[in-house]
Motif scaffolding. Structure first.
Motif, PDB file in Angstrom:
ATOM      1  N   LEU B  11       0.988  -1.271  -0.098  1.00 22.57           N
ATOM      2  CA  LEU B  11      -0.088   0.114  -0.170  1.00 22.57           C
ATOM      3  C   LEU B  11       0.777   1.134  -0.007  1.00 22.57           C
ATOM      4  O   LEU B  11       0.546   2.038  -0.756  1.00 22.57           O
ATOM      5  N   LEU B  14       2.501   1.818  -3.413  1.00 27.65           N
ATOM      6  CA  LEU B  14       1.497   2.026  -4.531  1.00 27.65           C
ATOM      7  C   LEU B  14       1.015   3.399  -4.284  1.00 27.65           C
ATOM      8  O   LEU B  14       0.930   4.210  -5.107  1.00 27.65           O
ATOM      9  N   CYS B  15       0.675   4.049  -2.975  1.00 31.38           N
ATOM     10  CA  CYS B  15       0.421   5.150  -2.740  1.00 31.38           C
ATOM     11  C   CYS B  15       1.375   6.218  -3.070  1.00 31.38           C
ATOM     12  O   CYS B  15       1.178   7.426  -3.570  1.00 31.38           O
ATOM     13  N   SER B  18       1.615   6.585  -6.821  1.00 29.46           N
ATOM     14  CA  SER B  18       0.493   7.331  -7.262  1.00 29.46           C
ATOM     15  C   SER B  18       0.721   8.733  -7.090  1.00 29.46           C
ATOM     16  O   SER B  18       0.378   9.705  -7.788  1.00 29.46           O
ATOM     17  N   LEU B  21       3.311  10.662  -9.365  1.00 32.27           N
ATOM     18  CA  LEU B  21       2.901  10.631 -10.708  1.00 32.27           C
ATOM     19  C   LEU B  21       1.991  11.791 -10.921  1.00 32.27           C
ATOM     20  O   LEU B  21       2.225  12.549 -11.695  1.00 32.27           O
ATOM     21  N   LEU B  22       0.982  11.881  -9.833  1.00 31.67           N
ATOM     22  CA  LEU B  22       0.224  13.063  -9.899  1.00 31.67           C
ATOM     23  C   LEU B  22       0.679  14.359  -9.731  1.00 31.67           C
ATOM     24  O   LEU B  22       0.552  15.335 -10.280  1.00 31.67           O
ATOM     25  N   LEU B  25       2.227  15.068 -12.796  1.00 27.34           N
ATOM     26  CA  LEU B  25       1.379  15.771 -13.952  1.00 27.34           C
ATOM     27  C   LEU B  25       0.969  17.097 -13.702  1.00 27.34           C
ATOM     28  O   LEU B  25       0.565  17.781 -14.672  1.00 27.34           O
ATOM     29  N   ARG B  26       0.678  17.062 -12.359  1.00 29.28           N
ATOM     30  CA  ARG B  26       0.098  18.560 -12.130  1.00 29.28           C
ATOM     31  C   ARG B  26       0.746  19.733 -12.239  1.00 29.28           C
ATOM     32  O   ARG B  26       0.398  20.670 -12.758  1.00 29.28           O
ATOM     33  N   THR B  29       0.939  20.059 -16.136  1.00 32.58           N
ATOM     34  CA  THR B  29      -0.272  20.697 -16.692  1.00 32.58           C
ATOM     35  C   THR B  29      -0.811  22.072 -16.047  1.00 32.58           C
ATOM     36  O   THR B  29      -1.773  22.848 -16.412  1.00 32.58           O
TER      37      THR B  29
END
Lengths: 197, 197
Positions: B11, B14-15, B18, B21-22, B25-26, B29
């Motif tokens: 967990l 994975l967290c 994630s 990655l976000l 990406l944030r 963009t």
């Protein structure tokens, strides 16, 4: 494996088409199917999330402990949903404004979670990708069909272009919420009648 | 015990994956999203206020830091002179905050126009503040340096029928913007000049 990849893909288009056969993901389908444009946008978002989350869950299925699998699925799905949301904001902002809350709601939509649990956790990467793609396209198709009916009769337009002459009186009931229920019910009814042969 | 550790590790990994990655990406963009928001939320109101300007007011913008907050100003060129500036203000409406754009002519301190950008007013009643051009038109030509009030309070603005609270919210926002304008006018005039061509 008993089924071929093609079979996994095709079943999503008819035999297990999400809103009608599995009766999943109804909340967005009622809200977003007002116009064809929204429906197509939503459909593409769902296809993306479904395929990506299915692939990742299938790839990680041997590592994910079964006791916390739902939490892991949610993390995976939520990640991809936010990816879609950010990309939509950056590149198709008007569409993002229209779909609004229904993009983040894909997370709790039963389709990606249901497929992760019922399929991707037990099958290989290729099969899961085919399954996700098939169901995603099935979902997008149903949304498009439903929204076409609602937009053509409720507003007299298709993708914003006028279909009928100026004498046409829009059947406003169709673009309201009850119209969505009635329309969806009728489509379910037709699908069931056809499946009974 | 081993299963417990595995759960925690999976967990956590994975967290963090994630999250990373976000975040990336944030960051990637962020700028595009800001531009899109300007274009589609504030853009229509800004362009309406600065109708006939020879430049693109969304592109010709600058920021001034006042205390803690940074405000963005949009410049409109008329007859080759950068004499009109549009900026954001907000007031309390019936259903929540009303976000507005207010344009002012730097030469004579008169309001060049106002436009509502975001609101949560009642559709068909208070929401008319955004859609009814008659209401917004009343503000044009008033002195921004003076208090703007509805007729019931001894001012010049005709409140929209049934939407007194919304109307007062809009006038309060304009008044607030006027107070603020008095404070920073010298700075504004200087900065706006740099956009003159």
């Amino acid at each position: 494996m008993a089924k071929t990849l093609t079979q996994e893909f095709v079943k999503g288009l008819w035999a297990e088409i999400p809103p009608f056969r599995l009766v999943l993901g109804l909340c967005p389908i009622l809200a977003v199917s007002k116009t064809v444009e929204n429906a197509v946008g939503m459909g593409i978002a769902v296809i993306f999330v479904l395929v990506c989350s299915n692939i990742l869950v299938a790839a990680l299925r041997k590592i994910i402990p079964s006791k916390v699998r739902i939490a892991c699925f949610i993390i995976v799905i939520a990640t991809f949903v936010i990816v879609v949301e950010l990309l939509m904001q950056a590149y198709t902002y008007p569409l993002f404004l229209k779909l609004g809350i229904f993009i983040p709601l894909i997370v709790v939509n039963c389709i990606p979670l249901g497929r992760a649990e019922a399929f991707a956790y037990k099958n290989g990467i290729a099969a899961s990708a085919a399954d996700g793609l098939g169901l995603g396209i099935g979902y997008a198709m149903s949304l498009t069909v439903l929204s076409s009916i609602r937009e053509v009769f409720g507003n007299g337009t298709f993708l914003g272009a006028t279909v009928f002459g100026p004498s046409f009186q829009p059947f406003k009931f169709m673009v309201e919420a009850p119209g969505a229920f009635v329309c969806l019910g009728l489509m379910l009814c037709i699908m069931n009648a056809m499946g009974k042969k | 015990m081993r299963e417990m550790i595995k759960m925690v590790v999976v967990l956590t990994v994975l967290c963090s994956f994630s999250g990373g990655l976000l975040a990336a990406l944030r960051d990637g963009t962020k700028e595009r999203i800001e531009v899109q928001q300007l274009e589609f939320i504030k853009g229509p109101a800004i362009r309406k206020i600065l109708e006939g300007a020879s430049n693109d007011p969304i592109k010709d913008r600058f920021k001034i830091k006042i205390g803690e907050t940074e405000k963005t100003f949009f410049v409109g060129l008329f007859d080759g002179k950068a004499n009109t500036v549009v900026y954001e203000a907000s007031g309390k409406g019936f259903g929540g905050d009303i976000g507005m754009m207010i344009g002012v002519n730097l030469a004579d301190d008169k309001i060049a126009g106002v436009g509502v950008t975001t609101h949560s007013e009642t559709p068909g009643i208070g929401a008319k503040a955004q859609t009814d051009p008659k209401f917004a038109k009343q503000f044009k030509g008033l002195m921004l340096t003076e208090e703007v009030k509805v007729k019931a309070d001894g001012g010049k603005i005709d409140a929209m029928s049934g939407a007194t609270v919304t109307s007062k919210g809009v006038t309060a926002a304009v008044t607030e913007a006027g107070k603020f304008y008095k404070e920073i006018k010298p700075q504004l005039a200087e900065k706006a000049k740099s956009f003159q061509k």
